[in-house]
Design a protein around this motif. Structure first.
Motif, PDB file in Angstrom:
ATOM      1  N   ILE A  59      -1.236   2.180  -3.005  1.00 41.55           N
ATOM      2  CA  ILE A  59       0.172   2.007  -3.056  1.00 41.55           C
ATOM      3  C   ILE A  59       0.794   3.429  -3.209  1.00 41.55           C
ATOM      4  O   ILE A  59       1.803   3.846  -2.514  1.00 41.55           O
ATOM      5  CB  ILE A  59       0.824   1.191  -4.108  1.00 41.55           C
ATOM      6  CG1 ILE A  59       0.223  -0.256  -3.749  1.00 41.55           C
ATOM      7  CG2 ILE A  59       2.107   1.097  -4.289  1.00 41.55           C
ATOM      8  CD1 ILE A  59       0.421  -1.276  -5.025  1.00 41.55           C
ATOM      9  N   ARG A  60       0.366   4.239  -4.140  1.00 41.16           N
ATOM     10  CA  ARG A  60       1.007   5.483  -4.662  1.00 41.16           C
ATOM     11  C   ARG A  60      -0.161   6.453  -5.205  1.00 41.16           C
ATOM     12  O   ARG A  60      -1.025   5.785  -5.906  1.00 41.16           O
ATOM     13  CB  ARG A  60       2.103   5.341  -5.531  1.00 41.16           C
ATOM     14  CG  ARG A  60       1.923   4.597  -6.813  1.00 41.16           C
ATOM     15  CD  ARG A  60       3.139   4.365  -7.400  1.00 41.16           C
ATOM     16  NE  ARG A  60       3.967   5.399  -7.695  1.00 41.16           N
ATOM     17  CZ  ARG A  60       5.394   5.051  -8.442  1.00 41.16           C
ATOM     18  NH1 ARG A  60       5.448   3.961  -8.723  1.00 41.16           N
ATOM     19  NH2 ARG A  60       6.041   5.915  -8.727  1.00 41.16           N
ATOM     20  N   ILE A 120     -13.972   1.172  -3.491  1.00 36.64           N
ATOM     21  CA  ILE A 120     -14.292   2.045  -2.193  1.00 36.64           C
ATOM     22  C   ILE A 120     -13.875   1.047  -1.033  1.00 36.64           C
ATOM     23  O   ILE A 120     -13.468   1.542  -0.155  1.00 36.64           O
ATOM     24  CB  ILE A 120     -15.841   2.245  -2.080  1.00 36.64           C
ATOM     25  CG1 ILE A 120     -16.139   3.100  -3.253  1.00 36.64           C
ATOM     26  CG2 ILE A 120     -16.173   2.859  -0.860  1.00 36.64           C
ATOM     27  CD1 ILE A 120     -17.487   3.712  -3.339  1.00 36.64           C
ATOM     28  N   ALA A 121     -14.319  -0.296  -0.954  1.00 37.68           N
ATOM     29  CA  ALA A 121     -13.810  -1.024   0.186  1.00 37.68           C
ATOM     30  C   ALA A 121     -12.369  -1.332   0.327  1.00 37.68           C
ATOM     31  O   ALA A 121     -11.971  -1.015   1.568  1.00 37.68           O
ATOM     32  CB  ALA A 121     -14.407  -2.541  -0.189  1.00 37.68           C
ATOM     33  N   VAL A 122     -11.553  -1.153  -0.875  1.00 38.68           N
ATOM     34  CA  VAL A 122     -10.029  -1.191  -0.564  1.00 38.68           C
ATOM     35  C   VAL A 122      -9.524  -0.106  -0.165  1.00 38.68           C
ATOM     36  O   VAL A 122      -8.696   0.128   0.764  1.00 38.68           O
ATOM     37  CB  VAL A 122      -9.437  -1.602  -2.008  1.00 38.68           C
ATOM     38  CG1 VAL A 122      -7.762  -1.482  -1.833  1.00 38.68           C
ATOM     39  CG2 VAL A 122      -9.796  -2.878  -2.287  1.00 38.68           C
ATOM     40  N   LEU A 123     -10.142   1.281  -0.648  1.00 42.62           N
ATOM     41  CA  LEU A 123      -9.531   2.479  -0.111  1.00 42.62           C
ATOM     42  C   LEU A 123     -10.065   2.763   1.139  1.00 42.62           C
ATOM     43  O   LEU A 123      -9.379   3.342   2.014  1.00 42.62           O
ATOM     44  CB  LEU A 123     -10.119   3.523  -1.056  1.00 42.62           C
ATOM     45  CG  LEU A 123      -9.508   3.604  -2.623  1.00 42.62           C
ATOM     46  CD1 LEU A 123     -10.462   4.498  -3.355  1.00 42.62           C
ATOM     47  CD2 LEU A 123      -8.075   3.900  -2.358  1.00 42.62           C
ATOM     48  N   GLY A 157      -8.304   0.047  -6.548  1.00 42.94           N
ATOM     49  CA  GLY A 157      -8.119   0.618  -5.591  1.00 42.94           C
ATOM     50  C   GLY A 157      -7.040   0.495  -5.039  1.00 42.94           C
ATOM     51  O   GLY A 157      -6.470   1.209  -4.121  1.00 42.94           O
ATOM     52  N   TYR A 158      -6.284  -0.719  -4.957  1.00 45.12           N
ATOM     53  CA  TYR A 158      -5.038  -1.044  -4.211  1.00 45.12           C
ATOM     54  C   TYR A 158      -3.897  -0.317  -4.905  1.00 45.12           C
ATOM     55  O   TYR A 158      -2.971  -0.084  -4.446  1.00 45.12           O
ATOM     56  CB  TYR A 158      -4.745  -2.478  -4.492  1.00 45.12           C
ATOM     57  CG  TYR A 158      -3.508  -3.115  -3.442  1.00 45.12           C
ATOM     58  CD1 TYR A 158      -3.418  -2.929  -2.030  1.00 45.12           C
ATOM     59  CD2 TYR A 158      -2.341  -3.630  -4.033  1.00 45.12           C
ATOM     60  CE1 TYR A 158      -2.286  -2.868  -1.463  1.00 45.12           C
ATOM     61  CE2 TYR A 158      -1.257  -3.882  -3.356  1.00 45.12           C
ATOM     62  CZ  TYR A 158      -1.450  -3.739  -2.036  1.00 45.12           C
ATOM     63  OH  TYR A 158      -0.168  -3.763  -1.293  1.00 45.12           O
TER      64      TYR A 158
END
Length: 474
Positions: free
Chosen positions: A154-155, A191-194, A149-150
């Motif tokens: 980032i991109r 999903i949580a990171v997004l 997710g991270y």
């Protein structure tokens, strides 16, 4: 203790060397202000890290120091996981030197670009993959999910980590966990990171999310030929017709020059630079009028309509960019001579003032490295083929419901990330070497693990980690 010292040696060399040796890479580039100020067309992953570091940095250059340190530590963690997984110190140290010793890649740690953080995230993701394949624990799967997710935060290219996560769930040892639990563990952190990225984005940029989609679609639209211009103009909304006419008529000479390119290296140089020009600097009056009357989305609509009428040429253009990416922007001495001769024969080139300056014929600033560049190009071809092969075998193994070996699982998974990332870049962006460098970690680890897998057919190099009893790993 001895193994810890051996693994720490490459990191120490990396940090010491790059404390005194500064590659020729400007810290601030045209893209950098958008990250430092968190422009609305950027995703929040990289700006969030810059903001987190802001209270402790004294100068913008300190960001580069933090980037190098983070990358070095991420690679060290990856090397430790390789050691614990393969139980082979030599392989782990060689992998560490390969990841930390690529000077062409390392120069991006000295610039305000997403590449450095993306490389670090990739290293941590593969480390989590190795940990999960070795232990089957939910914590390592959850960490891999969060890192996927991270990477996306980032991109946009980070989206390729999501299908890799699906493959990870399929190849990992099942142990005592149910299928549904593994799916939940692999999904919720992603999903949580997004969701956190979306909250962070809207906290700093109120209103609808913006992106570079408009300029990217417009760049593609201007570089392709359409099958029926009259029908295209008939179906185009009235306020978009001036831009459609400009794309069709003003850029026709560019498309003609690109089509006449004598070889792949010349074609890459033309396509990359001309598409970049169309994205940001072509038809400013027509674009400004359209945005003023119908908004930024009208640029996307205009570009997509033209792509609809020229989808075959769009696929051809995407293949061009994909080949350019795997060529890493490198040109041999003969290819440079051909490029110079072609440019001279086509003077003046259309929109020549928008192209970067070309050294005079016979002047080659990299003449002493041409033989090395030939070997590098051959190496990239070998990496592309081996990663494609291991990915295909991995998918085939899963389709046959067999358990792959550790080497095949990691090599094939990295191959999916690399080929998926470069394909996504070719479809949406341009084929510049910078985007290849951002995938160096899965490229190097995937190639190495795939090579170990091939060698294992001749002589076992390590004990299969998670093969089912009584089965032979692929």
């Amino acid at each position: 203790m001895l193994r810890a010292a051996v693994l720490g040696l490459p990191l120490a060399i990396f940090l010491i060397v790059y404390s005194f040796y500064l590659p020729d890479e400007p810290l601030i580039n045209p893209d950098s202000p958008g990250y430092l100020t968190f422009a609305a067309y950027r995703t929040g992953g990289y700006p969030a890290v810059l903001a987190l570091l802001r209270p402790v940095v004294r100068d913008v250059a300190d960001y580069a120091v933090a980037q190098r340190l983070l990358y070095g530590l991420s690679v060290l963690l990856l090397a430790c996981q390789l050691l614990w997984t393969l139980r082979n110190t030599l392989v782990s140290v060689v992998a560490e030197f390969a990841l930390l010793g690529n000077d062409f890649v390392n120069r991006y740690h000295f610039a305000i670009f997403t590449e450095s953080l993306f490389l670090s995230t990739s290293a941590l993701f593969i480390a989590a993959v190795l940990a999960h394949l070795r232990t089957g624990k939910s914590t390592s799967l959850a960490l891999a999910s969060a890192l996927a997710g991270y990477a996306t935060a980032i991109r946009p290219t980070g989206l390729v980590f999501v299908p890799a996560l699906v493959v990870l769930v399929a190849v990992a040892p099942r142990l005592t966990h149910s299928v549904w639990r593994r799916i939940v563990v692999a999904t919720v952190p992603l999903i949580a990171v997004l969701a956190l990225e979306a909250i962070y984005y809207h906290a700093h940029n109120p209103g609808p999310r913006q992106s570079l989609l408009a300029v990217q679609v417009l760049g593609k639209a201007g570089m392709i030929d359409v099958t029926d211009t009259e029908e295209l103009l008939r179906r185009a909304p009235p306020d978009t017709k001036p831009l459609q006419v400009a794309l069709e008529t003003s850029l026709a000479p560019i498309r003609k020059v690109v089509a006449e390119a004598p070889d792949g290296a010349t074609r890459c140089w033309l396509v990359q630079n001309y598409e970049s020009f169309v994205e940001y600097r072509f038809a400013p009056a027509e674009r400004a009028a359209l945005v003023a009357s119908s908004g930024q989305q009208a640029l996307v609509v205009s570009g997509l309509l033209r792509l609809q009428f020229g989808w075959r040429d769009y696929l051809r253009l995407s293949v061009d960019h994909l080949l350019c990416l795997w060529g890493a922007g490198l040109a041999t001495g003969n290819e440079l001579a051909v490029r110079h001769a072609f440019i001279e024969s086509r003077q003046p080139l259309p929109f020549e003032q928008e192209l970067p300056s070309v050294p005079p014929a016979g002047v080659d600033p990299h003449a002493g490295f041409r033989k090395l560049l030939v070997l590098i190009k051959i190496g990239f071809l070998a990496i592309a083929l081996l990663l494609a092969f291991s990915s295909a075998v991995l998918v085939g193994t899963l389709c046959r419901r067999r358990r792959p070996s550790m080497e095949l699982a990691v090599g094939g998974l990295c191959g999916l990330i690399v080929h998926g990332g470069l394909l996504l870049t070719a479809l949406t962006g341009i084929g510049i070497p910078r985007y290849v460098c951002g995938l160096w970690v899965p490229m190097a680890i995937g190639f190495g693990m795939s090579a170990l897998w091939l060698v294992s057919f001749v002589r076992p190099v390590s004990r299969p980690i998670f093969a089912k009893p009584g089965t032979t790993p692929a």
